[in-house]
Design a protein around this motif. Sequence first.
Motif, PDB file in Angstrom:
ATOM      1  N   ASN A   1      17.294   0.212  20.846  1.00  0.00           N
ATOM      2  CA  ASN A   1      16.894  -0.433  19.579  1.00  0.00           C
ATOM      3  C   ASN A   1      18.341  -1.500  19.401  1.00  0.00           C
ATOM      4  O   ASN A   1      18.847  -1.649  18.337  1.00  0.00           O
ATOM      5  N   GLY A   2      18.678  -2.231  20.419  1.00  0.00           N
ATOM      6  CA  GLY A   2      19.904  -3.038  20.173  1.00  0.00           C
ATOM      7  C   GLY A   2      21.057  -2.517  20.409  1.00  0.00           C
ATOM      8  O   GLY A   2      22.081  -3.241  20.214  1.00  0.00           O
ATOM      9  N   ARG A   3      21.223  -1.320  20.475  1.00  0.00           N
ATOM     10  CA  ARG A   3      22.807  -0.509  20.597  1.00  0.00           C
ATOM     11  C   ARG A   3      23.345  -0.885  21.992  1.00  0.00           C
ATOM     12  O   ARG A   3      24.747  -0.249  21.942  1.00  0.00           O
ATOM     13  N   ARG A   4      22.622  -1.298  22.795  1.00  0.00           N
ATOM     14  CA  ARG A   4      23.358  -1.103  24.195  1.00  0.00           C
ATOM     15  C   ARG A   4      22.617  -2.238  25.091  1.00  0.00           C
ATOM     16  O   ARG A   4      21.645  -2.673  24.738  1.00  0.00           O
ATOM     17  N   THR A   5      23.217  -2.923  26.092  1.00  0.00           N
ATOM     18  CA  THR A   5      22.631  -3.662  26.937  1.00  0.00           C
ATOM     19  C   THR A   5      22.493  -2.890  28.220  1.00  0.00           C
ATOM     20  O   THR A   5      23.384  -2.167  28.734  1.00  0.00           O
ATOM     21  N   ARG A   6      21.634  -3.607  29.287  1.00  0.00           N
ATOM     22  CA  ARG A   6      21.389  -2.951  30.501  1.00  0.00           C
ATOM     23  C   ARG A   6      21.113  -4.238  31.319  1.00  0.00           C
ATOM     24  O   ARG A   6      20.448  -5.072  30.815  1.00  0.00           O
TER      25      ARG A   6
ATOM     26  N   ALA B   1      19.939   5.872  38.408  1.00  0.00           N
ATOM     27  CA  ALA B   1      18.827   5.195  38.232  1.00  0.00           C
ATOM     28  C   ALA B   1      17.783   5.278  37.503  1.00  0.00           C
ATOM     29  O   ALA B   1      17.049   4.186  36.800  1.00  0.00           O
ATOM     30  N   LYS B   2      17.427   6.597  37.157  1.00  0.00           N
ATOM     31  CA  LYS B   2      16.159   6.964  36.510  1.00  0.00           C
ATOM     32  C   LYS B   2      16.573   6.686  34.918  1.00  0.00           C
ATOM     33  O   LYS B   2      15.666   5.796  34.287  1.00  0.00           O
ATOM     34  N   ILE B   3      17.670   7.033  34.356  1.00  0.00           N
ATOM     35  CA  ILE B   3      18.108   6.610  33.184  1.00  0.00           C
ATOM     36  C   ILE B   3      17.893   5.162  32.887  1.00  0.00           C
ATOM     37  O   ILE B   3      17.610   4.816  31.931  1.00  0.00           O
ATOM     38  N   GLN B   4      18.552   4.072  33.660  1.00  0.00           N
ATOM     39  CA  GLN B   4      18.550   2.936  33.505  1.00  0.00           C
ATOM     40  C   GLN B   4      17.176   2.479  33.492  1.00  0.00           C
ATOM     41  O   GLN B   4      16.781   1.553  32.724  1.00  0.00           O
ATOM     42  N   HIS B   5      16.363   2.682  34.543  1.00  0.00           N
ATOM     43  CA  HIS B   5      14.896   2.445  34.551  1.00  0.00           C
ATOM     44  C   HIS B   5      14.306   2.640  33.078  1.00  0.00           C
ATOM     45  O   HIS B   5      13.550   1.795  32.651  1.00  0.00           O
TER      46      HIS B   5
ATOM     47  N   ASP C   1      15.481   3.368  30.104  1.00  0.00           N
ATOM     48  CA  ASP C   1      16.147   2.638  28.920  1.00  0.00           C
ATOM     49  C   ASP C   1      15.482   1.158  28.921  1.00  0.00           C
ATOM     50  O   ASP C   1      15.124   0.552  27.960  1.00  0.00           O
ATOM     51  N   LEU C   2      15.447   0.634  30.167  1.00  0.00           N
ATOM     52  CA  LEU C   2      14.735  -0.735  30.274  1.00  0.00           C
ATOM     53  C   LEU C   2      13.214  -0.707  29.939  1.00  0.00           C
ATOM     54  O   LEU C   2      12.972  -1.365  29.230  1.00  0.00           O
ATOM     55  N   LEU C   3      12.602   0.419  30.300  1.00  0.00           N
ATOM     56  CA  LEU C   3      11.244   0.280  30.109  1.00  0.00           C
ATOM     57  C   LEU C   3      10.907   0.526  28.509  1.00  0.00           C
ATOM     58  O   LEU C   3       9.754  -0.062  28.074  1.00  0.00           O
TER      59      LEU C   3
ATOM     60  N   ASP D   1       9.631  -3.366  33.143  1.00  0.00           N
ATOM     61  CA  ASP D   1       9.458  -2.184  33.873  1.00  0.00           C
ATOM     62  C   ASP D   1      10.131  -2.735  35.367  1.00  0.00           C
ATOM     63  O   ASP D   1       9.465  -3.335  35.808  1.00  0.00           O
ATOM     64  N   THR D   2      11.246  -2.029  35.719  1.00  0.00           N
ATOM     65  CA  THR D   2      11.866  -2.419  36.724  1.00  0.00           C
ATOM     66  C   THR D   2      11.425  -1.976  38.005  1.00  0.00           C
ATOM     67  O   THR D   2      10.921  -0.600  38.008  1.00  0.00           O
TER      68      THR D   2
END
Length: 126
Positions: A36-41, A74-78, A80-82, A87-88
């Motif tokens: 919700n915009g609180r972080r960037t990846r 890697a799973k957490i980053q995936h 978050d982006l999803l 969908d990385t």
Amino acid sequence: MSNSKKYVNELERRTAAILEREGIPFDYGVDYYVRNGRRTREVDFVLHYPVRAKMCLRKSIQYIEIKQGMNAHAKIQHDDLLTAGIDTFIATVQTIEMWEKVGFLVERLERVPMRTPVPALVFQRA
């Protein structure tokens, strides 16, 4: 789209070389808002259009993340982006080695509509 860019690591440089060799335009190191915009990846490679790639069971990919191997980070980053609609596809050492041997592209899918999230920042790795 040039190998004169400074890639973070050798795997990213090799991936860029594969994409360039096959004429696939991409942006490198693009940040997106998550949670919700609180972080960037950051996504390592954002293709300008979706493609079907070898070693990928999905119908199409447009976002590629390079990792040494699959792990909890890697799973957490995936994930978050999803949640932000990105969908990385996570490419590992083995995936990149295979692309170098047999090629990357199966099919260009330029006509397939994909929702492309707006990058968080107008910043890409130099």
